[in-house]
Design a protein around this motif. Structure first.
Motif, short mmCIF file in Angstrom:
data_model
loop_
_atom_site.label_atom_id
_atom_site.label_comp_id
_atom_site.label_asym_id
_atom_site.label_seq_id
_atom_site.Cartn_x
_atom_site.Cartn_y
_atom_site.Cartn_z
N ASN A 4 -17.47 36.47 33.15
CA ASN A 4 -18.91 36.65 33.39
C ASN A 4 -19.73 35.83 32.41
N GLN A 5 -19.35 35.88 31.15
CA GLN A 5 -20.10 35.13 30.12
C GLN A 5 -19.97 33.62 30.34
N ASN B 130 -22.16 32.66 33.19
CA ASN B 130 -23.54 32.84 32.74
C ASN B 130 -24.00 31.60 31.98
N ARG B 131 -23.15 31.07 31.11
CA ARG B 131 -23.48 29.86 30.35
C ARG B 131 -23.62 28.65 31.28
#
Length: 154
Positions: free
Chosen positions: A2-3, A6-7
């Motif tokens: 997810n991270q 997201n980036r």
């Protein structure tokens, strides 16, 4: 994961949006490419196919530095003043081609992730998106090819 995505999302948003104060783009493309690079790096351990996208996003951090100081989305009046084969227009063509290759590698990464998680609906969306973006690039190339015949008369 997810991270990482997201980036990548925020990185592409930085690349897409231009907000200039005087002559500097405050949402600088190199920062966007760094975010994309860091997101892809997070995925590299589980998805080795991301290696090419990582290398290309790293290169774009440096290649895109001049774009911080010159507005890329120029208006019609500014475009008329540029020669088609000027240094800046050649730079922009090369930058756009490298960005297109990065998108291709990221789509390969997405396809690998979708196959690993067996989400057929998402797979079809990705395939349709790839086909549409490929058609758009071909149309863009045809437009560029047809513009070579235009003569500027003063």
């Amino acid at each position: 994961m997810n991270q990482a995505f997201n980036r990548i999302f925020w990185g592409y948003l930085f690349v897409l949006i231009e907000i200039h104060i005087i002559v500097i783009d405050i949402l600088a493309d190199p920062v966007g490419y760094y975010l994309i690079f860091s997101g892809i790096t997070m995925l590299l351990k589980n998805f080795p196919i991301a290696h090419k996208a990582r290398k290309l996003s790293f290169a774009l951090i440096f290649i895109s530095i001049p774009s911080v100081f010159i507005q890329q989305n120029a208006g019609i009046n500014q475009l008329e003043q540029l020669s088609f084969l000027s240094g800046w227009s050649l730079y922009m063509i090369v930058l756009d081609l490298v960005k297109l290759i990065l998108v291709f590698y990221i789509f390969q990464l997405i396809m690998t992730i979708v196959h690993k998680h067996a989400d057929d609906g998402l797979l079809w969306i990705v395939l349709i998106t790839i086909i549409i973006s490929f058609i758009m690039e071909i149309v863009f190339l045809i437009l560029l090819w047809s513009l070579r015949k235009v003569h500027h008369e003063s």
